[in-house]
Write a protein that holds these residues in place. Structure first.
Motif, PDB file in Angstrom:
ATOM      1  N   UNK A   1       5.274  22.694 -61.702  1.00 31.63           N
ATOM      2  CA  UNK A   1       6.501  22.964 -60.943  1.00 31.63           C
ATOM      3  C   UNK A   1       6.804  24.457 -60.937  1.00 31.63           C
ATOM      4  N   UNK A   2       6.642  25.124 -62.088  1.00 29.84           N
ATOM      5  CA  UNK A   2       6.862  26.570 -62.142  1.00 29.84           C
ATOM      6  C   UNK A   2       5.889  27.312 -61.227  1.00 29.84           C
ATOM      7  N   UNK A   3       4.683  26.821 -61.120  1.00 31.71           N
ATOM      8  CA  UNK A   3       3.730  27.415 -60.179  1.00 31.71           C
ATOM      9  C   UNK A   3       4.224  27.295 -58.748  1.00 31.71           C
ATOM     10  N   UNK A   4       4.740  26.130 -58.409  1.00 30.80           N
ATOM     11  CA  UNK A   4       5.317  25.943 -57.077  1.00 30.80           C
ATOM     12  C   UNK A   4       6.530  26.840 -56.849  1.00 30.80           C
ATOM     13  N   UNK A   5       7.347  27.003 -57.880  1.00 34.55           N
ATOM     14  CA  UNK A   5       8.513  27.894 -57.765  1.00 34.55           C
ATOM     15  C   UNK A   5       8.088  29.339 -57.520  1.00 34.55           C
ATOM     16  N   UNK A   6       6.982  29.751 -58.115  1.00 36.11           N
ATOM     17  CA  UNK A   6       6.506  31.118 -57.874  1.00 36.11           C
ATOM     18  C   UNK A   6       6.089  31.321 -56.419  1.00 36.11           C
ATOM     19  N   UNK A   7       5.553  30.294 -55.816  1.00 39.11           N
ATOM     20  CA  UNK A   7       5.215  30.399 -54.396  1.00 39.11           C
ATOM     21  C   UNK A   7       6.492  30.498 -53.562  1.00 39.11           C
ATOM     22  N   UNK A   8       7.500  29.712 -53.912  1.00 44.38           N
ATOM     23  CA  UNK A   8       8.782  29.764 -53.205  1.00 44.38           C
ATOM     24  C   UNK A   8       9.446  31.130 -53.387  1.00 44.38           C
ATOM     25  N   UNK A   9       9.278  31.729 -54.558  1.00 43.83           N
ATOM     26  CA  UNK A   9       9.898  33.028 -54.844  1.00 43.83           C
ATOM     27  C   UNK A   9       9.420  34.123 -53.889  1.00 43.83           C
ATOM     28  N   UNK A  10       8.250  33.980 -53.335  1.00 47.90           N
ATOM     29  CA  UNK A  10       7.746  34.965 -52.371  1.00 47.90           C
ATOM     30  C   UNK A  10       8.712  35.094 -51.201  1.00 47.90           C
ATOM     31  N   UNK A  11       9.291  33.985 -50.796  1.00 47.40           N
ATOM     32  CA  UNK A  11      10.122  33.962 -49.604  1.00 47.40           C
ATOM     33  C   UNK A  11      11.589  34.274 -49.874  1.00 47.40           C
ATOM     34  N   UNK A  12      11.924  34.588 -51.117  1.00 46.09           N
ATOM     35  CA  UNK A  12      13.316  34.901 -51.428  1.00 46.09           C
ATOM     36  C   UNK A  12      13.481  36.422 -51.480  1.00 46.09           C
ATOM     37  N   UNK A  13      13.379  37.014 -52.654  1.00 48.68           N
ATOM     38  CA  UNK A  13      13.655  38.447 -52.778  1.00 48.68           C
ATOM     39  C   UNK A  13      12.593  39.354 -52.164  1.00 48.68           C
TER      40      UNK A  13
END
Length: 176
Positions: free
Chosen positions: A110-122
């Motif tokens: 899940x943390x790996x998936x969150x890191x991919x999502x983080x690309x599109x935030x900040x």
């Protein structure tokens, strides 16, 4: 007296001649009971360290962002607290994966998936507002992808090993 060689191990009689009949996979899984999951542990720590290579540049960019828009300070504070939470949970997960925990293996994925999502935030927001250059954006994306891959790989390896060990323990009756 019987000439067969018999070893008493945990109140079970095991005939040494029968050891040839054990499958190699069973022996490897049996060994997992007494050995730490070093591969997932090491890869998980690499994921944690690689996330640090993302954190410091993005916080520097956030400083530039805050100089221009002070009403975003709360969002940056939440980001810092979220990163602290992720680091603590990653450390806990890595320690639990060392002992073959299935649930913490899933958390690492899940943390790996969150890191991919983080690309599109900040990073994307800062890049579109010209607070970071294209080179820094590329660097942040690469670091997050590497970190995500390490998180996911660590979690998948641990999940496979943990599941194998659980199935083995159920099969021999030590786990219900």
């Amino acid at each position: 007296m019987n000439d067969e060689k018999v070893v008493v191990l945990e109140e079970q009689n095991i005939n040494i001649e029968d050891a040839d009949n054990l499958e190699i996979d069973d022996i490897k899984v049996q060994m997992m009971r007494y050995q730490a999951n070093k591969l997932s542990y090491g890869i998980g720590f690499l994921a944690l360290i690689s996330t640090l290579f993302y954190l410091f540049p993005i916080l520097n960019a956030a400083d530039k962002f805050l100089n221009n828009q002070s009403d975003i300070a709360f969002l940056i504070a939440v980001k810092i607290l979220a990163n602290i939470f992720i680091f603590l949970m990653t450390f806990l997960s890595v320690e639990k994966m060392k002992a073959y925990s299935v649930s913490f293996s899933i958390l690492m994925i899940v943390f790996g998936g969150l890191n991919i999502v983080r690309i599109f935030i900040f990073p994307l927001m800062f890049y579109t507002k010209d607070y970071i250059t294209g080179g820094k954006f590329t660097y942040l994306v690469i670091v997050l992808i590497i970190s995500a891959a390490l998180y996911i790989f660590s979690g998948v390896v641990s999940y496979i090993k943990s599941t194998m060990l659980k199935k083995y323990l159920k099969r021999i009756g030590e786990l219900k």
